[in-house]
Design a protein around this motif. Sequence first.
Motif, PDB file in Angstrom:
ATOM      1  N   HIS A   1       2.427 -24.611 -32.666  1.00 20.67           N
ATOM      2  CA  HIS A   1       3.439 -25.821 -32.363  1.00 20.67           C
ATOM      3  C   HIS A   1       2.628 -26.760 -31.335  1.00 20.67           C
ATOM      4  CE1 HIS A   1       4.472 -23.163 -28.915  1.00 20.67           C
ATOM      5  NE2 HIS A   1       5.294 -24.112 -28.309  1.00 20.67           N
TER       6      HIS A   1
ATOM      7  N   ASP B   1      -0.036 -25.567 -24.106  1.00 21.25           N
ATOM      8  CA  ASP B   1      -0.330 -24.193 -23.960  1.00 21.25           C
ATOM      9  C   ASP B   1      -0.874 -23.608 -25.533  1.00 21.25           C
ATOM     10  OD1 ASP B   1       2.317 -24.251 -24.459  1.00 21.25           O
ATOM     11  OD2 ASP B   1       2.530 -22.265 -23.969  1.00 21.25           O
ATOM     12  N   HIS B   2      -0.713 -24.061 -26.455  1.00 19.44           N
ATOM     13  CA  HIS B   2      -1.248 -23.708 -27.687  1.00 19.44           C
ATOM     14  C   HIS B   2      -2.075 -24.503 -28.541  1.00 19.44           C
ATOM     15  CE1 HIS B   2       2.230 -20.614 -27.824  1.00 19.44           C
ATOM     16  NE2 HIS B   2       2.541 -21.475 -26.858  1.00 19.44           N
TER      17      HIS B   2
ATOM     18  N   CYS C   1       5.654 -19.578 -29.102  1.00 20.23           N
ATOM     19  CA  CYS C   1       6.449 -19.737 -27.928  1.00 20.23           C
ATOM     20  C   CYS C   1       7.926 -19.153 -28.238  1.00 20.23           C
ATOM     21  CB  CYS C   1       6.850 -21.217 -27.446  1.00 20.23           C
ATOM     22  SG  CYS C   1       5.847 -21.600 -26.102  1.00 20.23           S
TER      23      CYS C   1
ATOM     24  N   HIS D   1       3.110 -14.977 -21.772  1.00 21.14           N
ATOM     25  CA  HIS D   1       2.975 -16.067 -21.298  1.00 21.14           C
ATOM     26  C   HIS D   1       4.035 -16.942 -21.184  1.00 21.14           C
ATOM     27  CE1 HIS D   1       3.680 -18.150 -25.209  1.00 21.14           C
ATOM     28  NE2 HIS D   1       3.497 -19.278 -24.622  1.00 21.14           N
TER      29      HIS D   1
HETATM   30 ZN   LIG Z   1       4.092 -21.112 -25.225  1.00 20.58          ZN
END
Ligand SMILES: [Zn+2]
Length: 329
Positions: free
Chosen positions: A125, A129-130, A218, A300
């Motif tokens: 997504h 952080d990805h 996530c 995470h």
């Molecule tokens: Zn994440």
Amino acid sequence: MAFRISPVWWPVLAVASPVIVPWLLVRNHHFQEDRARAAELNQKRMSQADPLEMPELDFLELTVLVEWKTEEGFMSDAGVSYLFKTELGSMLYDVGFGPTCPTLTRNAAKLGFNLDQVEALVISHLHCDHMGGIPAQRSRQVTVPDELMSPELMPCFLPDRAKAKGFKAELVEKPRLLTAGIASTGPLARSLFMLGFTEEQALLARVKDKGLVVFTGCGHPTIEIILEMVGRLSNEPLYAVCGGLHFPVTGGRGNRAGIQFQTMIGTGKPPWQRITDEDLSRTITAINSAGPKRVYLSAHDTCDHSLDRMKKELNAETEALKAGATYRF
Ligand SMILES: [Zn+2]
Ligand SMILES: [Zn+2]
């Protein structure tokens, strides 16, 4: 840290409240509208999903490049990057904070990895952080550190419209096989208060003599919705659930300036409501009734308290994923 926003900020918030409060009310209105839209869209996608033809894999191997928990000698941050190998090929799932943090580059160098070794990049997504850091999220452009790039123009499978620097961007509109015998659930939506309408794709694969293995980024659509979709795509038994479930109950990772961002953004609730132990209990019950044999959790986006509860209360053998480690299915 007990407070989600340090008391140092409270006078600032009090002074700014004539601006913040109306903004929160408007935001809440959009959030509620998006919630209805996401639920409707997910239901429509479920009803249109047909069983997927997936090859039976002899093996599936996951090497974790970026995670909060690590093996000794590996760098940690609150991003995610997972490398998958099967006898049919390989792919990289997410690129953590990309070039904005040294973690991906350093851990990849330690493991001798670069993108020459895979056939495709998949992004779960479009969060920083990805997909490669805050500038990548702002510009909706997946960004990978130069050191890792391959001269081959490979596909980057995306759950929503975005660009991907140096890749052939390909929107995954519905459940389908991607590469290496690994499939995508297709995008599943969730309304997030601060981050807005978010589409996320989970991955699934069918491993011989074991069953289905499911990987989340996530886990924003909720693992309940993800597993419901997986159930529409295959009748095979569920063997393992791996990845982020987003349960920062007692605190977030990567807190900045005394603010626990993870507990307020990305939760599917307004910022004045917390993710609670009751929410976690419901999810534990749902995972137990889905009955995986193994659960590998991402730390995470989930605090140690939630990880400990899941290790104790899930019927599956449960552990936290570590950067630098390889898991075989
Ligand atoms: Zn994440
Ligand atoms: Zn996210």
